[in-house]
Structures are given as C-alpha cells and as structure tokens.
Design an enzyme around this catalytic site. Structure first.
Site, PDB file in Angstrom:
ATOM      1  N   TYR A 160       0.909  -1.270   0.086  1.00 27.96           N
ATOM      2  CA  TYR A 160      -0.065  -0.104   0.080  1.00 27.96           C
ATOM      3  C   TYR A 160       0.947   1.154  -0.005  1.00 27.96           C
ATOM      4  O   TYR A 160       0.787   2.179  -0.714  1.00 27.96           O
ATOM      5  CB  TYR A 160      -1.011  -0.075   1.203  1.00 27.96           C
ATOM      6  CG  TYR A 160      -1.798   1.236   1.469  1.00 27.96           C
ATOM      7  CD1 TYR A 160      -3.009   1.346   0.739  1.00 27.96           C
ATOM      8  CD2 TYR A 160      -1.314   2.303   2.010  1.00 27.96           C
ATOM      9  CE1 TYR A 160      -3.955   2.342   0.576  1.00 27.96           C
ATOM     10  CE2 TYR A 160      -2.503   3.361   2.275  1.00 27.96           C
ATOM     11  CZ  TYR A 160      -3.520   3.344   1.453  1.00 27.96           C
ATOM     12  OH  TYR A 160      -4.298   4.319   1.480  1.00 27.96           O
ATOM     13  N   LYS A 197       1.391   4.119  -2.936  1.00 25.74           N
ATOM     14  CA  LYS A 197       0.890   5.587  -2.785  1.00 25.74           C
ATOM     15  C   LYS A 197       2.152   6.556  -3.029  1.00 25.74           C
ATOM     16  O   LYS A 197       2.027   7.684  -3.517  1.00 25.74           O
ATOM     17  CB  LYS A 197       0.332   5.872  -1.232  1.00 25.74           C
ATOM     18  CG  LYS A 197      -0.771   5.064  -1.194  1.00 25.74           C
ATOM     19  CD  LYS A 197      -1.959   5.735  -1.946  1.00 25.74           C
ATOM     20  CE  LYS A 197      -3.354   5.016  -1.546  1.00 25.74           C
ATOM     21  NZ  LYS A 197      -4.284   5.872  -2.378  1.00 25.74           N
TER      22      LYS A 197
HETATM   23  N1  LIG Z   1      -9.152   6.068   5.204  1.00 19.66           N
HETATM   24  C1  LIG Z   1      -7.874   6.251   5.244  1.00 19.66           C
HETATM   25  O1  LIG Z   1      -7.381   6.351   6.352  1.00 19.66           O
HETATM   26  C2  LIG Z   1      -7.076   7.039   3.912  1.00 19.66           C
HETATM   27  C3  LIG Z   1      -5.932   7.538   4.298  1.00 19.66           C
HETATM   28  C4  LIG Z   1      -5.147   7.929   3.143  1.00 19.66           C
HETATM   29  C5  LIG Z   1      -5.509   7.746   1.957  1.00 19.66           C
HETATM   30  N2  LIG Z   1      -6.605   7.130   1.641  1.00 19.66           N
HETATM   31  C6  LIG Z   1      -7.031   6.944   0.246  1.00 19.66           C
HETATM   32  O2  LIG Z   1      -8.260   7.294   0.110  1.00 19.66           O
HETATM   33  C7  LIG Z   1      -9.012   6.816  -1.118  1.00 19.66           C
HETATM   34  C8  LIG Z   1     -10.605   6.718  -0.782  1.00 19.66           C
HETATM   35  O3  LIG Z   1     -10.448   5.728   0.113  1.00 19.66           O
HETATM   36  P1  LIG Z   1     -11.463   5.888   1.444  1.00 19.66           P
HETATM   37  O4  LIG Z   1     -10.626   5.868   2.516  1.00 19.66           O
HETATM   38  O5  LIG Z   1     -12.419   6.876   1.160  1.00 19.66           O
HETATM   39  O6  LIG Z   1     -12.139   4.219   1.232  1.00 19.66           O
HETATM   40  P2  LIG Z   1     -13.595   3.657   0.708  1.00 19.66           P
HETATM   41  O7  LIG Z   1     -13.343   2.315   0.968  1.00 19.66           O
HETATM   42  O8  LIG Z   1     -14.657   4.229   2.136  1.00 19.66           O
HETATM   43  O9  LIG Z   1     -13.703   4.287  -0.474  1.00 19.66           O
HETATM   44  C9  LIG Z   1     -13.242   3.692  -1.641  1.00 19.66           C
HETATM   45  C10 LIG Z   1     -14.147   3.768  -2.752  1.00 19.66           C
HETATM   46  O10 LIG Z   1     -13.397   3.137  -3.990  1.00 19.66           O
HETATM   47  C11 LIG Z   1     -14.201   1.998  -4.617  1.00 19.66           C
HETATM   48  N3  LIG Z   1     -13.473   1.093  -5.321  1.00 19.66           N
HETATM   49  C12 LIG Z   1     -12.690   0.121  -4.978  1.00 19.66           C
HETATM   50  N4  LIG Z   1     -11.921  -0.409  -5.911  1.00 19.66           N
HETATM   51  C13 LIG Z   1     -12.397   0.241  -6.871  1.00 19.66           C
HETATM   52  C14 LIG Z   1     -12.001  -0.058  -8.286  1.00 19.66           C
HETATM   53  N5  LIG Z   1     -11.219  -0.797  -8.645  1.00 19.66           N
HETATM   54  N6  LIG Z   1     -12.536   0.916  -9.373  1.00 19.66           N
HETATM   55  C15 LIG Z   1     -13.467   1.786  -8.996  1.00 19.66           C
HETATM   56  N7  LIG Z   1     -14.008   2.002  -7.733  1.00 19.66           N
HETATM   57  C16 LIG Z   1     -13.496   1.276  -6.479  1.00 19.66           C
HETATM   58  C17 LIG Z   1     -14.847   1.208  -3.326  1.00 19.66           C
HETATM   59  O11 LIG Z   1     -16.126   0.628  -3.975  1.00 19.66           O
HETATM   60  C18 LIG Z   1     -15.279   2.573  -2.339  1.00 19.66           C
HETATM   61  O12 LIG Z   1     -16.685   3.170  -2.760  1.00 19.66           O
HETATM   62  C19 LIG Z   1      -8.216   5.559  -1.424  1.00 19.66           C
HETATM   63  O13 LIG Z   1      -7.229   5.807  -2.537  1.00 19.66           O
HETATM   64  C20 LIG Z   1      -7.204   5.440  -0.226  1.00 19.66           C
HETATM   65  O14 LIG Z   1      -5.974   4.802  -0.335  1.00 19.66           O
HETATM   66  C21 LIG Z   1      -7.526   6.653   2.716  1.00 19.66           C
END
Ligand SMILES: NC(=O)c1ccc[n+]([C@@H]2O[C@H](COP(=O)([O-])OP(=O)(O)OC[C@H]3O[C@@H](n4cnc5c(N)ncnc54)[C@H](O)[C@@H]3O)[C@@H](O)[C@H]2O)c1
Length: 301
Positions: A163, A167
């Site tokens: 992961y 990133k």
């Molecule tokens: N939550 C955290 O702590 C955090 C921290 C830093 C970065 N992020 C990043 O934020 C972004 C959003 O994640 P989140 O935390 O909102 O999680 P989340 O799981 O709530 O939302 C992610 C969404 O992406 C969709 N998804 C997954 N695989 C997919 C694909 N192949 N094609 C299209 N859509 C797809 C899922 O169905 C979901 O609706 C991600 O890139 C994640 O890595 C999250």
C-alpha cells in the site's frame, strides 16, 4: 505546470471511488463550492447510482457510473459515457483505492499485491490519462486531483508495504504528469493520514480476477474509526486545489514524519562531503537537454 489554482464554481467533476468515504466527501465539497455537474464513479455501480440519485434530489446535475479503474476497457467506457452525458470534465479526482490485508512485506499474498497495484497505481494512471488527453485538447482551465497518503510522505506504517509503495507511485506519477501537462491543466495530490472511512472493508469485495473476497481486519476497522472526518479531509484537499498546491497535506501531525524523512535525505547528501559543483555534469535534465539538442529528430520538432 499550473500553480494558479482552480475555481470549482461551474466545474464539471468526476470522482472515482465516489460512492464512499473520501470520494463521497469530495463530491459534497465540490457541490458546496458550486460545481455544475458531478459524475459519481465507483466499482459498485449501484452505490454510485444511489449517490447520484440523492444528489439529483438535492438539485445537483449528477449521474452514477460503474467502473473498475484498474481495467483499461472499463475506464475507456466510463470516460466516453461521462463525456456523452456532461461534456469534457474540468475536474477529475482519481481517488479510488484499496487497502489490502496487512502483513510483513515478505509474507504478502501475491494476489493482494497485484490487486493493490492495479487499483491504486494503474487505476490512477488510467483515470488521469483518459481525462488528461481530453483536458489538453479542450483548452479550458482544468484540474486533476490524486489521492495519495501520508505513507508517501514518510509515515512508516508497518504491515502495509505494498500500500505504501502504491501511494509513493501515485505521488511520483502525478509529479511527472504535472510537468508534462500544459499550463491550463493543473495537478494536486492529497496525502491524508487516518480517515474514518470504509477502506478497511474493501478486502471483502476483492474482485474475482484478484482471487475474490479475502479477509478483513476488524482491528483495522477499529483503528479507522479514530480517523479524521472525511468532510474535513475533502475541505482541505479542495482548499489545496483552489490554492494551486501540488502536495496537499490534510493532517497537521504528519509533518513530524515528513521532517524526519527530509532530515534523512539531508544526512544522505551530507555523507558525500562538500559539493564542488563538478558532478553537475551528471544532472539528468541538463544531459537530456544537450542530447536532445544534438538529435536532429528532436530539433526538427
Ligand atoms: N481512509 C484512510 O485512512 C485513507 C488515508 C489515506 C488515503 N486514503 C485513500 O483514500 C482513497 C479513498 O478511500 P476511502 O478511505 O474513502 O475508502 P472507501 O473504501 O470508503 O472508499 C473507496 C471507494 O473506492 C471504490 N473502489 C474500490 N476499488 C475500486 C475500483 N477498482 N474501481 C473503482 N472504484 C473502486 C470502493 O467501492 C469505495 O466506494 C483511497 O485511494 C485510499 O487509499 C485513505
């Protein structure tokens, strides 16, 4: 490179991973700032459609699009459908991402590695490339926002090596892209810390081509409930876009890790001793400029 920033008022927006978490919050934020239209893109087409219907009931011009961002054909169809519905978008958030089950780097499941790189890296490349082509051709001020992570700034989160690598790749990809794009297309990448979303549950929906559903960690779920409200993350991310920042921080505490990483970089160069300027000859930008100038195919245009 564009450092002027982007005005969301009147923008036509695309947000991948828009049915949940940070993506859903980004949509709420761009709407709050006067976006004209929103394409909610998600691998879960039903949740994307439901989110769009809800936006529609609130008077927003919105539509849901089912798309697997890791699949070239799926992204191609989605981009075409978005353009048919709304015209060329002016704001694209390549936000969809997944978080695989944790474990030491040498014990990770190869299927999880393939899945994570396919969604988090190839997915961002496919999404941004599909729309960057159209933005370049349109001549209208436009902006691309990627979702990186604090892990790309030096937070050493053990158990999530792939992961973290994915990133770093998002930041690297967009860093190069911003220098390649014409000045009317800007690029930002947000690097959030912990956010209270459903990210930890995504492994239960790992697609069949990557081995199907796999284990989710309840512990990760508990940890994630302590994260920042996605609405605040989205507000800070869009502030960064409007201000024309490339790197957008959303969590103040991450600076301590970024500082430690930068201090490590400084120590690495200090270990080489004083710089007398002689090694400037190896600077890849200068070398490439000289080589290109001497290449008749390049100078011919
Ligand atoms: N939550 C955290 O702590 C955090 C921290 C830093 C970065 N992020 C990043 O934020 C972004 C959003 O994640 P989140 O935390 O909102 O999680 P989340 O799981 O709530 O939302 C992610 C969404 O992406 C969709 N998804 C997954 N695989 C997919 C694909 N192949 N094609 C299209 N859509 C797809 C899922 O169905 C979901 O609706 C991600 O890139 C994640 O890595 C999250």
């Amino acid at each position: 490179m564009n450092t002027q920033g982007f005005e969301l008022r009147g923008a036509t927006c695309v947000v991948t991973g828009g049915a949940s978490g940070i993506g859903a919050a980004l949509i709420a934020e761009v709407v709050r700032r006067g976006a004209a239209a929103v394409a909610v893109v998600d691998i879960d087409g039903q949740r994307a459609a439901d989110a769009a219907t809800k936006l529609g009931s609130a008077g927003v011009d919105a539509a849901g699009f089912a798309c697997d961002v890791s699949d070239v054909a799926s992204v191609g169809h989605m981009a075409q459908a978005v353009c048919e519905r709304f015209g060329t978008p002016t704001f694209v958030a390549a936000n969809a991402g997944v978080f695989p089950p944790a474990g030491p780097a040498w014990e990770l499941d190869p299927a999880d590695v393939a899945w994570t790189l396919a969604v988090n890296v190839t997915g961002v490349w496919l999404t941004t490339s599909a729309f960057a082509k159209l933005m370049v051709a349109s001549d209208r001020p436009s902006w691309i926002l990627g979702t990186g992570s604090e892990h790309a700034l030096g937070v050493p989160h053990t158990g999530s090596a792939i992961y973290t690598a994915s990133k770093h790749a998002v930041v690297g990809l967009l860093d190069v892209m911003r220098n390649e794009l014409p000045s009317h297309v800007g690029v930002s990448v947000m690097c959030p810390g912990l956010v209270a979303t459903n990210l930890w549950k995504g492994a239960a929906d790992r697609p069949d081509q990557f081995g199907g559903p796999t284990r989710i960690s309840r512990r990760a779920g508990v940890i994630m409930t302590h994260g920042m409200d996605p609405a605040l993350v989205a507000e800070r991310a869009i502030d960064g876009v409007q201000a024309g920042q490339f790197l957008v921080a959303t969590h103040r505490h991450v600076q301590q890790y970024a500082d430690e990483r930068y201090a490590e970089v400084e120590r690495a160069f200090a270990a080489l001793g004083a710089d007398d300027g002689s090694e400037q000859a190896y600077d890849v930008a200068s070398v490439a400029a000289v080589v290109n100038a001497e290449d008749p195919r390049r100078t011919a245009g």
